[in-house]
Design an enzyme around this catalytic site. Structure first.
Site, PDB file in Angstrom:
ATOM      1  N   ASP A 375      51.235   0.998  24.516  1.00 46.15           N
ATOM      2  CA  ASP A 375      51.446   1.293  25.926  1.00 46.15           C
ATOM      3  C   ASP A 375      52.175   0.081  26.508  1.00 46.15           C
ATOM      4  O   ASP A 375      51.951  -1.035  26.068  1.00 46.15           O
ATOM      5  CB  ASP A 375      50.069   1.487  26.570  1.00 46.15           C
ATOM      6  CG  ASP A 375      50.168   1.566  28.070  1.00 46.15           C
ATOM      7  OD1 ASP A 375      50.987   2.362  28.555  1.00 46.15           O
ATOM      8  OD2 ASP A 375      49.440   0.826  28.755  1.00 46.15           O
ATOM      9  N   GLY A 528      54.571   5.284  31.024  1.00 48.60           N
ATOM     10  CA  GLY A 528      54.738   6.228  32.133  1.00 48.60           C
ATOM     11  C   GLY A 528      55.869   5.789  33.046  1.00 48.60           C
ATOM     12  O   GLY A 528      56.269   6.517  33.946  1.00 48.60           O
ATOM     13  N   LYS A 555      50.754  11.466  26.235  1.00 48.83           N
ATOM     14  CA  LYS A 555      50.571  10.302  25.339  1.00 48.83           C
ATOM     15  C   LYS A 555      49.860  10.740  24.065  1.00 48.83           C
ATOM     16  O   LYS A 555      50.253  10.380  22.963  1.00 48.83           O
ATOM     17  CB  LYS A 555      49.760   9.204  26.037  1.00 48.83           C
ATOM     18  CG  LYS A 555      50.589   8.364  26.986  1.00 48.83           C
ATOM     19  CD  LYS A 555      49.850   7.142  27.447  1.00 48.83           C
ATOM     20  CE  LYS A 555      50.727   6.366  28.420  1.00 48.83           C
ATOM     21  NZ  LYS A 555      50.104   5.165  28.942  1.00 48.83           N
ATOM     22  N   ASP A 573      45.437   0.333  27.621  1.00 47.85           N
ATOM     23  CA  ASP A 573      44.409  -0.288  28.466  1.00 47.85           C
ATOM     24  C   ASP A 573      43.994   0.540  29.668  1.00 47.85           C
ATOM     25  O   ASP A 573      43.117   0.147  30.409  1.00 47.85           O
ATOM     26  CB  ASP A 573      44.916  -1.651  28.967  1.00 47.85           C
ATOM     27  CG  ASP A 573      45.986  -1.487  30.038  1.00 47.85           C
ATOM     28  OD1 ASP A 573      46.741  -0.493  29.966  1.00 47.85           O
ATOM     29  OD2 ASP A 573      46.057  -2.328  30.946  1.00 47.85           O
TER      30      ASP A 573
END
Length: 685
Positions: A375, A528, A555, A573
């Site tokens: 991420d 994102g 995701k 996270d």
């Protein structure tokens, strides 16, 4: 930003939100889990009680009396001490394994529990039969020590890895419990569960959104990073959608509710987490696979031993005693400690390097990883903005930064704080501000040294019809091309400067990516954020594969697609990362993230350092190698012991007595223990 928002603390952890599932995902998660409903304390207590019961059993054991040449004290009923204590032990200490065996057999995946249950049941059943008159020597000491060692192993393993998954509880906590419903000219506070589609609600500054809806009146910005991974606050005006769980910024909003309860975006993520937990738990651990093979070998060899000796004309008792010895020996004591002792050392070594292990299977899954999906916000970057560039004309960078910081010092906005930090970093003076005013959804304004200035969104300058020079327009285009957030400094007539703000890349992220590649792994970035932001960060870090503008539910889908090409780890996270963390073969949470991400992960990196991903994978490979070695030492002696116990060498006068079997067993247990401690020598840097 993806740090847990202080406003989350206001929701009541003990109140049952409208979509909390009473069973949680726990039931789903434990479908195939041999430790469903178990705690380390339960194994510890059973171990110590069983150990106390074992001491008199050993003292009265016929085998031990023969080996050590002593005679146990005789008194009326002394012959029944071992049968009584053995029965208590079998049902008290062994019950957990018997229940586990039933679960494994129902799932048609015999493993460790089934093998232990077979060993203790054979030992107990035969011993009881001998106590009731069958010729032979009982195996009570074998029954007792086997139960003790297996309870010890399970206690060590569970104590080193507390794998209770509370991801769903953590998600449920994020929902506020009350909402402000607008009825005509009055506002009433109602429980969130009473909200209906079409209700008009008020969301005050700093509050959480209780349900999905559309803004009807007002302007503000929302922190949606916890859900979308978008690092910057999102402006909200009439007609824009808001999502449950997001935190409102500086303006009050009137919102028309469109989705409540189960239908909200947050609830859908809850469901994704549940589904991922259910599918994840079908992984059968290495030790269970080995135990499964041993179970079939023990059953087959035990039955064959019994039938062959009967066919050769030996009596029933002789055939039965050899068959039982085979079954009992097939469940080696060392097998119960082979993996737990490695886990104890691995988790200690991991903790020294700031890696918390939440699931022992993590080490087994991690060794085959081919793709590491990362991420962006909060993982590769800090999730905090910094000023990357200042585009100014006529004024120096220091002058415009000083003016902007003076106004922004009074604002709560994350972008404002970045500008203030940049000015403080250069030690710039801050002029005094008069007549300060915050304009929701636009920016701030105030008077500095007798002149009116504004700091805010570039669109605000357009609305006010202010002049912008060509050089500044070029600067704005460059910032937007890189996907950065631009902030304009204006006076009454024109734009004086643009500040380009970007999410700070973590210092060690580039080295981590290089080392992952050197290990033969493919890093993939998932975010994102906008395409431009993703491309800029990916180029700076040297990542070839990336996915931008990815929605939370997507995701997990991208991770699923990567898994078709090879085993995949995911590092994240945020709450939006929880389904992907569970979907991945290995979920790694960054410690500064939300509790939900941590609860959904296999490994947690306390320091939030991307280099720890590399260390975790190196440790996993070393741990797996040790597990394989220990399983070899724990079961290898069976290759010799089982044929001998079955009486293959009987014509030569050699039958493996339980005494020699016990010696072999003790030796393999010692080797397993020593080998496990060698793991602490592994270098992770």
């Amino acid at each position: 930003m993806k740090h847990e928002n202080p406003h989350h603390k206001h929701s009541h952890p003990h109140s049952e939100p409208q979509h909390a599932h009473p069973s949680g995902g726990h039931a789903a998660h434990t479908g195939h889990d041999k430790h469903a409903g178990h705690t380390p304390e339960m194994f510890r207590d059973r171990f110590f009680v069983s150990l106390l019961l074992t001491l008199p059993i050993l003292y009265f054991s016929e085998h031990l009396q023969d080996w050590f040449g002593y005679r146990a004290a005789q008194f009326p009923g002394s012959a029944w001490v071992n049968p009584v204590l053995g029965t208590i032990l079998y049902f008290y200490g062994g019950l957990v394994f018997l229940k586990g065996a039933l679960r494994e057999l129902r799932a048609r995946t015999p493993g460790m529990m089934t093998l232990i249950a077979l060993g203790i049941t054979a030992a107990y059943g035969y011993s009881l039969a001998v106590s009731l008159g069958l010729p032979g020597k009982p195996f009570y000491w074998e029954l007792a020590t086997l139960i003790d060692v297996m309870l010890l192993g399970h206690w060590l393993e569970m104590a080193s890895v507390q794998a209770a998954s509370r991801a769903l509880e953590e998600l449920s906590k994020l929902m506020p419990t009350t909402a402000h419903r607008i009825l005509g000219d009055r506002i009433e506070d109602i429980p969130v569960s009473a909200l209906k589609e079409g209700d008009l609600i008020l969301i005050r500054p700093g509050e959480q959104v209780p349900a999905d809806g559309v803004v009807v009146e007002g302007a503000s910005t929302m922190n949606e990073a916890f859900l979308t991974g978008e690092s910057r606050p999102v402006p909200k005006e009439p007609g824009d959608e808001v999502i449950a769980g997001a935190v409102n910024g500086e303006g009050a909003l009137k919102v028309r509710v469109t989705r409540t309860g189960e239908a909200t975006t947050l609830s859908q993520i809850l469901r994704l987490v549940q589904e991922a937990q259910a599918s994840r738990s079908r992984f059968q651990a290495l030790a269970d696979r080995v135990a499964g093979w041993l179970f079939y070998i023990a059953l087959t060899l035990g039955t064959l031993t019994f039938l062959v000796w009967l066919a050769l004309g030996r009596d029933f008792n002789f055939a039965l005693s050899l068959a039982v010895t085979v079954v009992v020996i097939a469940c080696p004591h060392a097998l119960g400690l082979a993996i737990p002792l490695v886990m104890v050392n691995a988790t200690a070594l991991a903790a020294r390097h700031g890696i918390l292990v939440r699931n022992r299977e993590a080490f087994e899954r991690a060794r085959e990883i081919r793709f590491v999906a990362l991420d962006k916000t909060g993982t590769l970057t800090e999730g905090r903005f910094a000023v990357r560039a200042i585009y100014a004309e006529e004024f120096s960078e220091e002058e415009v930064l000083s003016l902007a910081a003076a106004l922004e010092a009074l604002s709560e906005h994350p972008l404002a704080q970045a500008i203030v930090e940049a000015a403080e970093g250069k030690g710039l003076p801050r002029p005094e501000v008069r007549d300060f005013q915050a304009v929701p959804g636009k920016g701030v304004e105030g008077t500095l040294e007798g002149k009116r200035y504004r700091v805010g969104r570039p669109e605000w300058a357009e609305e006010l019809g202010l002049r912008v020079s060509e050089a500044l327009k070029r600067g704005l285009r460059e910032a937007e091309g890189r996907g950065e957030s631009a902030v304009a400094l204006m006076d009454e007539e024109r734009v004086l400067a643009y500040f380009a703000l970007a999410d700070r890349i973590r210092p060690s992220a580039k080295e981590a990516v290089q080392r992952l590649k050197a290990m033969g792994l493919t890093p993939v970035m998932i975010t994102g954020d906008a395409e431009a932001v993703a491309k800029t960060v990916a180029q700076e870090l040297g990542i070839e594969r990336y996915h931008a503008r990815v929605l939370p539910q997507d995701k997990a889908r991208i991770v699923r697609e990567l898994k078709t090409q090879g085993p995949t780890a995911f590092v994240g996270d945020g709450i939006n990362d929880a389904p992907a963390l569970l979907e991945a073969d290995l979920g790694i949470a960054i410690g500064a993230g939300t509790n939900v991400a941590i609860e959904a992960a296999d490994l947690v990196l306390v320091e939030s350092d991307p280099l720890d991903v590399v260390r975790a994978l190196l440790l996993a490979r070393a741990t797996y190698a040790k597990m394989v070695q220990n399983l070899f030492w724990a079961t290898g002696y069976n290759a010799i012991a089982l044929p001998l116990a079955a009486g293959v060498a009987y014509p030569l006068g050699i039958v493996l007595s339980p005494a020699v079997g016990a010696l072999f067993m003790s030796l393999s247990t010692v080797i397993v223990a020593l080998n496990a401690t060698l793991l602490r020598r592994v270098r992770l840097d």
